[in-house]
Design an enzyme around this catalytic site. Structure first.
Site, PDB file in Angstrom:
ATOM      1  CB  CYS A 116       4.207  -7.907  15.075  1.00  0.00           C
ATOM      2  SG  CYS A 116       4.171  -6.763  15.966  1.00  0.00           S
ATOM      3  CG  ASP A 175       2.890  -3.135  12.677  1.00  0.00           C
ATOM      4  OD1 ASP A 175       2.050  -2.838  12.283  1.00  0.00           O
ATOM      5  OD2 ASP A 175       3.730  -2.712  13.242  1.00  0.00           O
ATOM      6  NE  ARG A 178       2.931  -0.300   9.759  1.00  0.00           N
ATOM      7  CZ  ARG A 178       4.294  -0.631   9.963  1.00  0.00           C
ATOM      8  NH1 ARG A 178       4.458   0.046   8.933  1.00  0.00           N
ATOM      9  NH2 ARG A 178       5.295  -0.900  11.108  1.00  0.00           N
ATOM     10  CG  HIS A 234       6.202  -7.173  11.210  1.00  0.00           C
ATOM     11  ND1 HIS A 234       6.177  -5.461  10.705  1.00  0.00           N
ATOM     12  CD2 HIS A 234       6.043  -6.923  12.367  1.00  0.00           C
ATOM     13  CE1 HIS A 234       6.174  -5.441  11.915  1.00  0.00           C
ATOM     14  NE2 HIS A 234       5.660  -5.676  12.679  1.00  0.00           N
ATOM     15  CB  CYS A 240       9.343  -5.875  13.606  1.00  0.00           C
ATOM     16  SG  CYS A 240       8.340  -6.010  14.987  1.00  0.00           S
TER      17      CYS A 240
END
Ligand SMILES: [Zn+2]
Length: 213
Positions: free
Chosen positions: A42, A44, A46, A98, A101
């Site tokens: 992803c 993302d 993080r 994750h 999400c």
């Protein structure tokens, strides 16, 4: 908070630290890459692919998008997998989703998301495939997290549907496809233990693209 200007200073410090450890680091890095792994994750911020796996530059080929989707009409994802398998000869393909999400959550909302609609449709399709199980989960967050896992599972199947993956596996016994979920709360990776051989055998009833009897 890091400012834009500080990025260049960070870069200079990073170069110095890499050179301090190994003064030939960039000479080696600028040569041919031969990563063993393709990571599809992803976007993302993080979840930095290299860091969570403890890998150095040159050790993993990376593709990231919203909610780690592998769609057969996505020229970007298809190109990445084809190149990684046919040219780089990666031994493992990892699809890593994750928990918590945003993309997965967005796909469960009854809302018009504009340009994101066709993208999130891929995840709504996963929901439809597993609707009975998901609707049976009362807790909303647990339902999102289970969909994140099922989305990884379905995207792994999408990777295994690809001709380049099937043909390479038949010839070389690699790449093997793995499904993972990253837990933001603990930092740990959970292996969904997808049975690659069983999935391949099962999907080849319909999606066999190897041209073999
Ligand atoms: Zn995400």
């Amino acid at each position: 908070m890091t400012t834009y200007e500080e990025l260049f200073e960070n870069n200079r410090r990073w170069v110095a630290s890499m050179m301090a450890k190994d003064k030939h680091f960039f000479e080696r890095l600028s040569g041919q890459q031969s990563p063993e792994f393709l990571y599809i994750g992803c976007s993302d911020s993080r979840i930095p692919a290299n860091e969570i796996m403890g890998l150095e530059p040159g050790e993993v080929f990376v593709h990231r998008n919203i909610a780690n989707v592998v769609a057969s009409v996505d020229l970007n994802a298809m190109s990445v997998v084809n190149y990684a398998v046919a040219q780089l000869h990666v031994k493992h393909i990892i699809v890593c989703g994750h928990y918590n999400c945003g993309g997965v959550k967005a796909a469960m909302q009854p809302k018009d998301m504009g340009i994101l609609n066709p993208w999130l449709r891929n995840i709504r399709d996963v929901y439809r495939l597993h609707q009975a199980e998901l609707d049976g989960i009362q807790d909303e967050h647990k339902r999102y997290d289970r969909l994140a896992e099922l989305n990884v599972q379905e995207q792994c199947i999408n990777v295994i549907k690809m001709a380049v993956v099937q043909k390479s596996y038949m010839k070389n016994r690699y790449p093997v496809v793995h499904g993972w979920v990253f837990d933001l709360e603990t930092g740990h990776i959970k292996d969904l233990a997808i049975d690659f051989d069983a999935v391949l055998k099962n999907i080849q009833k319909i999606y066999d693209l190897t041209g073999e009897e």
